[in-house]
Design a protein around this motif. Structure first.
Motif, PDB file in Angstrom:
ATOM      1  N   ILE A 136      21.138   1.984  13.440  1.00 42.34           N
ATOM      2  CA  ILE A 136      22.368   3.546  12.331  1.00 42.34           C
ATOM      3  C   ILE A 136      22.924   3.321  12.549  1.00 42.34           C
ATOM      4  CG2 ILE A 136      22.058   5.841  12.884  1.00 42.34           C
ATOM      5  CD1 ILE A 136      18.751   5.621  12.928  1.00 42.34           C
ATOM      6  N   ILE A 137      24.425   3.641  12.363  1.00 46.79           N
ATOM      7  CA  ILE A 137      25.640   3.582  12.435  1.00 46.79           C
ATOM      8  C   ILE A 137      26.518   5.245  12.241  1.00 46.79           C
ATOM      9  CG2 ILE A 137      28.302   2.821  12.590  1.00 46.79           C
ATOM     10  CD1 ILE A 137      26.823   0.366  11.888  1.00 46.79           C
ATOM     11  N   THR A 138      27.236   5.813  13.217  1.00 49.34           N
ATOM     12  CA  THR A 138      27.266   7.254  12.393  1.00 49.34           C
ATOM     13  C   THR A 138      28.924   6.942  12.806  1.00 49.34           C
ATOM     14  OG1 THR A 138      26.895   8.183  15.022  1.00 49.34           O
ATOM     15  CG2 THR A 138      25.423   8.307  13.887  1.00 49.34           C
ATOM     16  N   GLY A 139      29.388   7.821  12.267  1.00 48.96           N
ATOM     17  CA  GLY A 139      31.015   7.880  11.451  1.00 48.96           C
ATOM     18  C   GLY A 139      31.960   6.230  10.878  1.00 48.96           C
TER      19      GLY A 139
ATOM     20  N   GLY B  32      25.963  16.158  17.169  1.00 46.49           N
ATOM     21  CA  GLY B  32      25.765  15.542  16.875  1.00 46.49           C
ATOM     22  C   GLY B  32      24.840  14.154  17.874  1.00 46.49           C
ATOM     23  N   PHE B  33      25.400  14.126  19.242  1.00 41.99           N
ATOM     24  CA  PHE B  33      24.873  12.716  19.340  1.00 41.99           C
ATOM     25  C   PHE B  33      23.059  13.572  20.039  1.00 41.99           C
ATOM     26  CE2 PHE B  33      23.038  12.064  24.006  1.00 41.99           C
ATOM     27  CZ  PHE B  33      23.385  11.225  23.971  1.00 41.99           C
ATOM     28  N   PHE B  34      23.320  14.549  20.786  1.00 38.63           N
ATOM     29  CA  PHE B  34      21.681  15.337  20.636  1.00 38.63           C
ATOM     30  C   PHE B  34      20.230  15.088  19.713  1.00 38.63           C
ATOM     31  CE2 PHE B  34      18.605  18.709  20.905  1.00 38.63           C
ATOM     32  CZ  PHE B  34      18.182  18.304  21.992  1.00 38.63           C
TER      33      PHE B  34
ATOM     34  N   LYS C 132       7.731   3.832  19.382  1.00 37.59           N
ATOM     35  CA  LYS C 132       6.496   3.635  18.755  1.00 37.59           C
ATOM     36  C   LYS C 132       6.199   2.316  19.215  1.00 37.59           C
ATOM     37  CE  LYS C 132       7.116   7.783  15.566  1.00 37.59           C
ATOM     38  NZ  LYS C 132       7.335   8.205  14.253  1.00 37.59           N
ATOM     39  N   GLN C 133       7.455   1.452  19.271  1.00 37.81           N
ATOM     40  CA  GLN C 133       7.543   0.229  18.606  1.00 37.81           C
ATOM     41  C   GLN C 133       7.742  -0.166  20.275  1.00 37.81           C
ATOM     42  OE1 GLN C 133      10.442   0.417  16.339  1.00 37.81           O
ATOM     43  NE2 GLN C 133      12.117  -0.381  17.282  1.00 37.81           N
ATOM     44  N   HIS C 134       7.780   0.283  21.189  1.00 40.71           N
ATOM     45  CA  HIS C 134       8.425   0.263  22.592  1.00 40.71           C
ATOM     46  C   HIS C 134       9.595  -0.241  23.423  1.00 40.71           C
ATOM     47  CE1 HIS C 134       4.241   2.120  23.591  1.00 40.71           C
ATOM     48  NE2 HIS C 134       3.707   1.011  22.517  1.00 40.71           N
ATOM     49  N   SER C 135      10.665  -0.405  22.142  1.00 34.31           N
ATOM     50  CA  SER C 135      12.035  -1.141  22.485  1.00 34.31           C
ATOM     51  C   SER C 135      12.733  -0.017  21.151  1.00 34.31           C
ATOM     52  CB  SER C 135      11.502  -2.359  21.686  1.00 34.31           C
ATOM     53  OG  SER C 135      11.840  -2.676  20.405  1.00 34.31           O
ATOM     54  N   GLY C 136      13.881  -0.505  21.943  1.00 33.09           N
ATOM     55  CA  GLY C 136      15.617  -0.056  20.692  1.00 33.09           C
ATOM     56  C   GLY C 136      16.818   0.095  21.655  1.00 33.09           C
ATOM     57  N   HIS C 137      17.038   0.602  21.428  1.00 34.89           N
ATOM     58  CA  HIS C 137      18.987   0.656  21.698  1.00 34.89           C
ATOM     59  C   HIS C 137      19.752   1.672  21.966  1.00 34.89           C
ATOM     60  CE1 HIS C 137      22.916  -1.098  23.189  1.00 34.89           C
ATOM     61  NE2 HIS C 137      22.598  -0.689  24.505  1.00 34.89           N
TER      62      HIS C 137
ATOM     63  N   THR D  55      18.806  -0.120  17.217  1.00 33.06           N
ATOM     64  CA  THR D  55      19.366   0.176  17.571  1.00 33.06           C
ATOM     65  C   THR D  55      19.856   1.414  16.860  1.00 33.06           C
ATOM     66  OG1 THR D  55      20.060  -2.417  17.718  1.00 33.06           O
ATOM     67  CG2 THR D  55      22.230  -0.675  17.935  1.00 33.06           C
ATOM     68  N   LEU D  56      20.923   2.385  17.644  1.00 38.18           N
ATOM     69  CA  LEU D  56      21.742   3.731  17.221  1.00 38.18           C
ATOM     70  C   LEU D  56      22.907   3.846  17.667  1.00 38.18           C
ATOM     71  CD1 LEU D  56      22.133   5.890  16.216  1.00 38.18           C
ATOM     72  CD2 LEU D  56      21.295   7.065  17.696  1.00 38.18           C
ATOM     73  N   VAL D  57      23.616   3.813  17.550  1.00 38.02           N
ATOM     74  CA  VAL D  57      25.137   3.575  17.345  1.00 38.02           C
ATOM     75  C   VAL D  57      26.198   4.891  17.306  1.00 38.02           C
ATOM     76  CG1 VAL D  57      27.774   2.463  17.455  1.00 38.02           C
ATOM     77  CG2 VAL D  57      25.583   1.150  16.601  1.00 38.02           C
ATOM     78  N   ASN D  58      25.876   5.713  17.936  1.00 41.05           N
ATOM     79  CA  ASN D  58      26.494   6.807  18.409  1.00 41.05           C
ATOM     80  C   ASN D  58      28.013   6.819  18.141  1.00 41.05           C
ATOM     81  OD1 ASN D  58      24.505   9.170  17.748  1.00 41.05           O
ATOM     82  ND2 ASN D  58      24.131   8.732  20.115  1.00 41.05           N
TER      83      ASN D  58
END
Length: 236
Positions: free
Chosen positions: A9-12, A107-109, A121-126, A76-79
């Motif tokens: 997910i990429i915002t902006g 927005g970040f929160f 839920k998948q025990h992984s992420g960034h 992955t989430l890119v704020n």
């Protein structure tokens, strides 16, 4: 299509650094969920666009819900969404304050909270957030207290979340850029802006994109504030 294909997910995401990130992650075979207020539908079936103000929790919820519904996961989430207002401190209006707090912190929160819930839920992420080098090194002639206050909050939250989720498989980092050559800076300002960096140039979008990609692949790195600022944070 396999649900094992990674999803970011990429915002902006409609221009500048955000658009560069969309392309870079697609080049690495990620499925992308791209958000901004003005984003338009993509012709790429692996890019889902969700228009709306990231400061609105309903928008954040829709982004994460549609990511899971369409692609099955969030890796992955890119704020990246952010507002930068350069004004003398006493010149800021109540609306300036609300806008900066809304996008940069609220927005970040919302999106980070909802994305991490899926990552657990998948025990992984960034999670990686784009902040600013000004948090660590204020520059005379660049009055930017709202940027430092809000993006400094993201730096602090990055370290706190990194420790909270370290044993749950979720990493949290940030990239703190200097001034990057994007559409928000008119060409006639580039010379003066280049002079703010010890290396004598502005950053390129690719400099920030490369830093995000490094962090996304750096499995042993969490709680890091990676400065991509041409030496600004080191001193002058």
């Amino acid at each position: 299509m396999s649900n094992q294909q990674k999803v970011v997910i990429i915002t902006g995401a409609s221009q500048g650094i955000g658009a560069g990130l969309v392309k870079a992650f697609r080049d690495r075979n990620y499925r992308v969920v791209a958000n901004s207020r003005s984003i338009t539908p993509s012709s790429d079936p692996e890019v889902l666009t969700v228009a709306g103000d990231i400061a609105d929790r309903a928008v954040a919820a829709r982004i994460v819900k549609e990511a899971v519904s369409r692609f099955g996961r969030v890796d992955t989430l890119v704020n990246n969404a952010g507002i930068f207002s350069a004004k003398p401190f006493t010149g800021f209006t109540a609306q300036d304050y609300a806008d900066n707090i809304g996008v940069n912190l609220t927005g970040f929160f919302h999106i980070t909270q909802l994305a991490i819930a899926e990552m657990e839920k998948q025990h992984s992420g960034h999670v990686v957030s784009i902040t600013t080098s000004l948090v660590d090194h204020a520059i005379d002639g660049v009055p930017s207290v709202l940027a430092s206050m809000t993006k400094g909050g993201l730096n602090a939250a990055t370290k706190s979340l990194a420790i909270e989720y370290a044993k749950r498989g979720v990493r949290v980092n940030a990239v703190a850029p200097g001034v990057i050559k994007t559409p928000m800076h008119a060409p006639e300002t580039h010379g003066a802006l280049a002079g703010l960096h010890p290396v004598g140039r502005m950053g390129d979008i690719a400099d920030v994109v490369d830093a995000v990609l490094y962090l996304d692949n750096a499995a042993f790195v969490t709680g890091e504030i990676l400065h991509v600022d041409g030496g600004q944070s080191a001193g002058h």
